[in-house]
Design a protein around this motif. Structure first.
Motif, PDB file in Angstrom:
ATOM      1  N   CYS A 139      -4.933  -6.472  -2.354  1.00 19.81           N
ATOM      2  CA  CYS A 139      -5.453  -7.244  -3.494  1.00 19.81           C
ATOM      3  C   CYS A 139      -6.800  -6.727  -3.988  1.00 19.81           C
ATOM      4  O   CYS A 139      -7.030  -6.625  -5.189  1.00 19.81           O
ATOM      5  N   ALA A 140      -7.693  -6.421  -3.062  1.00 13.62           N
ATOM      6  CA  ALA A 140      -9.024  -5.976  -3.470  1.00 13.62           C
ATOM      7  C   ALA A 140      -8.954  -4.712  -4.309  1.00 13.62           C
ATOM      8  O   ALA A 140      -9.624  -4.591  -5.348  1.00 13.62           O
ATOM      9  N   ASP A 141      -8.118  -3.757  -3.896  1.00 21.34           N
ATOM     10  CA  ASP A 141      -8.029  -2.483  -4.615  1.00 21.34           C
ATOM     11  C   ASP A 141      -7.365  -2.638  -5.980  1.00 21.34           C
ATOM     12  O   ASP A 141      -7.596  -1.814  -6.877  1.00 21.34           O
ATOM     13  N   LEU A 142      -6.545  -3.666  -6.151  1.00 24.62           N
ATOM     14  CA  LEU A 142      -5.789  -3.833  -7.399  1.00 24.62           C
ATOM     15  C   LEU A 142      -6.413  -4.870  -8.336  1.00 24.62           C
ATOM     16  O   LEU A 142      -5.840  -5.163  -9.382  1.00 24.62           O
ATOM     17  N   THR A 143      -7.568  -5.412  -7.972  1.00 25.90           N
ATOM     18  CA  THR A 143      -8.238  -6.379  -8.845  1.00 25.90           C
ATOM     19  C   THR A 143      -8.615  -5.718 -10.169  1.00 25.90           C
ATOM     20  O   THR A 143      -9.219  -4.645 -10.193  1.00 25.90           O
ATOM     21  N   GLU A 193       1.119  -4.394  -3.541  1.00 22.53           N
ATOM     22  CA  GLU A 193       1.219  -2.931  -3.499  1.00 22.53           C
ATOM     23  C   GLU A 193       1.292  -2.359  -4.903  1.00 22.53           C
ATOM     24  O   GLU A 193       1.707  -3.035  -5.852  1.00 22.53           O
ATOM     25  N   GLY A 194       0.894  -1.118  -5.023  1.00 26.23           N
ATOM     26  CA  GLY A 194       0.985  -0.409  -6.283  1.00 26.23           C
ATOM     27  C   GLY A 194       0.109   0.814  -6.254  1.00 26.23           C
ATOM     28  O   GLY A 194      -0.832   0.904  -5.462  1.00 26.23           O
ATOM     29  N   ASP A 195       0.422   1.763  -7.110  1.00 30.87           N
ATOM     30  CA  ASP A 195      -0.385   2.974  -7.183  1.00 30.87           C
ATOM     31  C   ASP A 195      -1.432   2.841  -8.290  1.00 30.87           C
ATOM     32  O   ASP A 195      -2.571   2.489  -8.038  1.00 30.87           O
ATOM     33  N   GLU A 196      -1.007   3.087  -9.526  1.00 31.90           N
ATOM     34  CA  GLU A 196      -1.949   2.957 -10.641  1.00 31.90           C
ATOM     35  C   GLU A 196      -2.281   1.488 -10.919  1.00 31.90           C
ATOM     36  O   GLU A 196      -3.378   1.160 -11.335  1.00 31.90           O
ATOM     37  N   HIS A 197      -1.339   0.599 -10.665  1.00 32.49           N
ATOM     38  CA  HIS A 197      -1.524  -0.832 -10.902  1.00 32.49           C
ATOM     39  C   HIS A 197      -0.612  -1.601  -9.968  1.00 32.49           C
ATOM     40  O   HIS A 197       0.180  -1.010  -9.210  1.00 32.49           O
ATOM     41  N   GLU A 233       2.460  -3.327  -8.520  1.00 27.90           N
ATOM     42  CA  GLU A 233       3.872  -3.084  -8.764  1.00 27.90           C
ATOM     43  C   GLU A 233       4.783  -4.057  -8.019  1.00 27.90           C
ATOM     44  O   GLU A 233       5.878  -4.354  -8.474  1.00 27.90           O
ATOM     45  N   ARG A 234       4.321  -4.577  -6.882  1.00 30.68           N
ATOM     46  CA  ARG A 234       5.178  -5.484  -6.111  1.00 30.68           C
ATOM     47  C   ARG A 234       4.320  -6.373  -5.211  1.00 30.68           C
ATOM     48  O   ARG A 234       3.197  -6.006  -4.843  1.00 30.68           O
ATOM     49  N   LEU A 235       4.897  -7.534  -4.885  1.00 31.84           N
ATOM     50  CA  LEU A 235       4.265  -8.483  -3.975  1.00 31.84           C
ATOM     51  C   LEU A 235       5.219  -8.775  -2.822  1.00 31.84           C
ATOM     52  O   LEU A 235       6.440  -8.815  -3.004  1.00 31.84           O
ATOM     53  N   THR A 236       4.635  -9.020  -1.671  1.00 34.99           N
ATOM     54  CA  THR A 236       5.417  -9.531  -0.548  1.00 34.99           C
ATOM     55  C   THR A 236       5.070 -11.000  -0.384  1.00 34.99           C
ATOM     56  O   THR A 236       3.897 -11.361  -0.208  1.00 34.99           O
ATOM     57  N   LEU A 237       6.097 -11.855  -0.472  1.00 31.96           N
ATOM     58  CA  LEU A 237       5.915 -13.302  -0.357  1.00 31.96           C
ATOM     59  C   LEU A 237       6.485 -13.773   0.976  1.00 31.96           C
ATOM     60  O   LEU A 237       7.477 -13.233   1.466  1.00 31.96           O
ATOM     61  N   ILE A 238       5.853 -14.809   1.534  1.00 31.71           N
ATOM     62  CA  ILE A 238       6.326 -15.348   2.809  1.00 31.71           C
ATOM     63  C   ILE A 238       6.553 -16.849   2.675  1.00 31.71           C
ATOM     64  O   ILE A 238       5.756 -17.552   2.043  1.00 31.71           O
ATOM     65  N   ASP A 239       7.651 -17.318   3.234  1.00 24.56           N
ATOM     66  CA  ASP A 239       7.969 -18.745   3.272  1.00 24.56           C
ATOM     67  C   ASP A 239       7.321 -19.312   4.530  1.00 24.56           C
ATOM     68  O   ASP A 239       7.684 -18.928   5.658  1.00 24.56           O
ATOM     69  N   ALA A 240       6.332 -20.218   4.346  1.00 18.33           N
ATOM     70  CA  ALA A 240       5.575 -20.739   5.482  1.00 18.33           C
ATOM     71  C   ALA A 240       6.441 -21.548   6.436  1.00 18.33           C
ATOM     72  O   ALA A 240       6.084 -21.712   7.616  1.00 18.33           O
ATOM     73  N   ARG A 241       7.577 -22.045   5.992  1.00 16.58           N
ATOM     74  CA  ARG A 241       8.446 -22.852   6.859  1.00 16.58           C
ATOM     75  C   ARG A 241       9.276 -21.980   7.797  1.00 16.58           C
ATOM     76  O   ARG A 241       9.473 -22.312   8.964  1.00 16.58           O
ATOM     77  N   THR A 242       9.750 -20.879   7.283  1.00 22.19           N
ATOM     78  CA  THR A 242      10.681 -20.052   8.067  1.00 22.19           C
ATOM     79  C   THR A 242      10.073 -18.749   8.557  1.00 22.19           C
ATOM     80  O   THR A 242      10.598 -18.121   9.490  1.00 22.19           O
TER      81      THR A 242
END
Length: 552
Positions: free
Chosen positions: A347-351, A434-438, A440-449
């Protein structure tokens, strides 16, 4: 330079021709008169004018129009051209509606139809409004041009600073023909962006906010060394304090690090603020308050970061980052809060390159047809989701709780439930970006499972809690464990006043542990995090400043 525009909108062809004729007769040599038959058509015309980097001086809209009436049009137009003067054309039977519109959209004047003779009924009104517009800081200047890369964080910071300070500019991509021409003319390459070309043709390469503020006409240098009250922070609380301080005769200076309005100024629509039944955007509310403070004589310093507060006897000294100082009898701390950073990998690098904190309204048009993700379950996140839903193909709201009802106002929850392209994802958090120039994708987690999933997106807007950012007050005024400023009765513990207090009275309600220093709005411990309460505390702080000064 193309002449500034005067836009008229009326669905009655005869009236439309008459008003355009009368306006061209008197103003045609200096202004371009644009006609529209409906509010929607007029908004399309305004968007084209905005994209061309041109200016609008005056808007005249008929009250009674189908689909979108004159008040609704003027309200929408304010987001595009907030400094344009506004006139509502009404019949005699609509005067009550016209008067109420003064509060809803800050209408400058309403004209009864017919206005014959124009020499008596129309031209004096228009003359006065155009004089006001010409006197505004940026009305007569040529356009400011910004050249940068689409996914450049420094380029985004420049655009965001200009937008939040309501400074019009034209954006050029560095690899577009016009952007390349501007870079070449300045002797630069695409590696040197952002480039800002001022109205006078001066080139600023990767300017600081202070340099940018000075180049666009914002005040960065104080006019005096000493004031009655220094207000630090120009959010709702600070603006409220500045308006009441200046209107009551105090020598008042308002100091802002970035842009007036604070977090509230970024809100696309505030619908629960008293007196605005149809809602008001944060930028509109901020601009009205800023103009009001300046009208009463408050001084506004932009792009000035306060780094220290010093006590010298009965004088309070404020030190800026460049080591310059101003002093006053009293200080109002109204620095508000900042969004907490999302502490996950990437996140910090893609702000500024797909990851944004706050609504980032400058990016809304770029989200058209794409899926975006909003993190947060409070009102600011809900307002942003509703706003972005107009542009994005789908808006996903990620919250840790079961639903929105525990943290968001009911009116917003109802709006979100009624919008088809908004989905709320409970018990869901971002665990990586994640992303190179900008982005591109997020990893989401379900807190229940504990299950994770990967989603493709270039847009993440974060609204997760708030931090007061008061480290610069360490050792000067008392703060709680989270950094919020402690005031009033909370400073008196078991009958003991704060250390070093030195006065034979308890601290006033909003007074800090240093006499003559007050806190208002979100920065104050246990404050109500609402725009109305912040404005009220700003006004209350000034009444306590008066009481403090009278006792000296």
């Amino acid at each position: 330079m193309t002449h500034p525009a005067i836009l008229t909108v009326d669905d009655d062809p005869a009236v439309s021709r008459a008003v355009a004729r009368d306006l061209r007769r008197r103003y045609g040599e200096r202004y371009r008169v644009v006609r529209a038959a409906t509010g929607l058509e007029a908004l399309d015309a305004l968007r084209e004018i905005k994209l061309r980097g041109e200016q609008v001086a005056l808007l005249l809209a008929d009250y009674r129009m189908p689909q979108m009436n004159g008040v609704q049009f003027l309200e929408a137009a304010m987001d595009l051209f907030p400094r344009a003067r506004r006139v509502l054309l009404t019949a005699y039977a609509d005067t009550d509606a016209a008067i109420s519109a003064i509060n809803v959209v800050d209408v400058d004047h309403y004209l009864l139809k017919p206005w014959n003779p124009p020499e008596e009924q129309l031209y004096p009104v228009v003359d006065a409004l155009l004089d006001v517009w010409l006197a505004s800081p940026d009305a007569t200047s040529a356009e400011i041009r910004v050249v940068g890369h689409r996914w450049s964080a420094p380029s985004y910071k420049v655009r965001d600073f200009l937008a939040r300070n309501l400074v019009p500019y034209r954006w050029h991509l560095a690899d577009d023909p016009e952007g390349a021409r501007l870079l070449s003319a300045a002797g630069l390459t695409g590696a040197d962006v952002p480039l800002v070309v001022t109205a006078e043709g001066k080139s600023l390469v990767q300017p600081s906010e202070a340099e940018l503020a000075a180049s666009v006409g914002l005040t960065i240098t104080p006019a005096a060394d000493f004031y009655d009250v220094i207000v630090i922070g120009a959010g709702p609380a600070g603006l409220g304090a500045a308006v009441y301080g200046a209107s009551e005769g105090l020598r008042t200076v308002l100091v802002e690090r970035r842009a007036t309005g604070g977090q509230a100024g970024q809100s696309s629509r505030i619908e629960n603020y008293l007196g605005f039944p149809d809602g008001v955007s944060g930028s509109q509310l901020t601009e009205r308050a800023r103009r009001q403070a300046l009208k009463f004589g408050a001084e506004l310093l932009s792009a000035r970061e306060v780094v220290a507060l010093e006590n010298t006897g009965s004088t309070r000294v404020v030190r800026f980052a460049d080591d310059t100082r101003i002093a006053a009898h009293s200080v109002v701390l109204a620095t508000g809060v900042s969004y907490r950073m999302l502490d996950v990998p990437g996140c910090a690098d893609l702000t500024g390159r797909g990851v944004f904190y706050g609504s980032a309204a400058t990016e809304a048009a770029n989200c058209a047809g794409q899926e975006i993700y909003v993190v947060g379950g409070a009102n600011s996140a809900g307002q942003a989701a509703v706003y972005f839903a107009r542009y994005a193909s789908h808006v996903h709201i990620l919250i840790r709780a079961e639903d929105l009802r525990s943290s968001m106002s009911q009116y917003l929850v109802g709006q979100i439930e009624a919008i088809d392209n908004i989905t709320v994802h409970p018990f869901t958090q971002v665990c990586a970006s994640e992303g190179d120039e900008h982005l591109e994708r997020l990893t989401l987690i379900d807190a229940r499972t504990g299950n994770t999933r990967l989603v493709e997106t270039s847009w993440l807007f974060i609204f997760i809690g708030a931090e007061p950012r008061t480290d610069w007050l360490d050792g000067v005024v008392a703060r709680d464990s989270r950094g919020f400023v402690v005031t009033g009765p909370d400073l008196v513990v078991e009958g003991r006043r704060p250390a070093g207090w030195g006065l034979p009275r308890d601290p006033y309600h909003l007074e800090c542990s240093v006499p003559g220093v007050f806190a208002a709005g979100d920065v104050r411990a246990d404050s109500v995090k609402r725009v109305a309460s912040a404005v009220g505390e700003g006004a209350m702080a000034i009444s306590l400043v008066h009481r403090y000064l009278e006792a000296q």
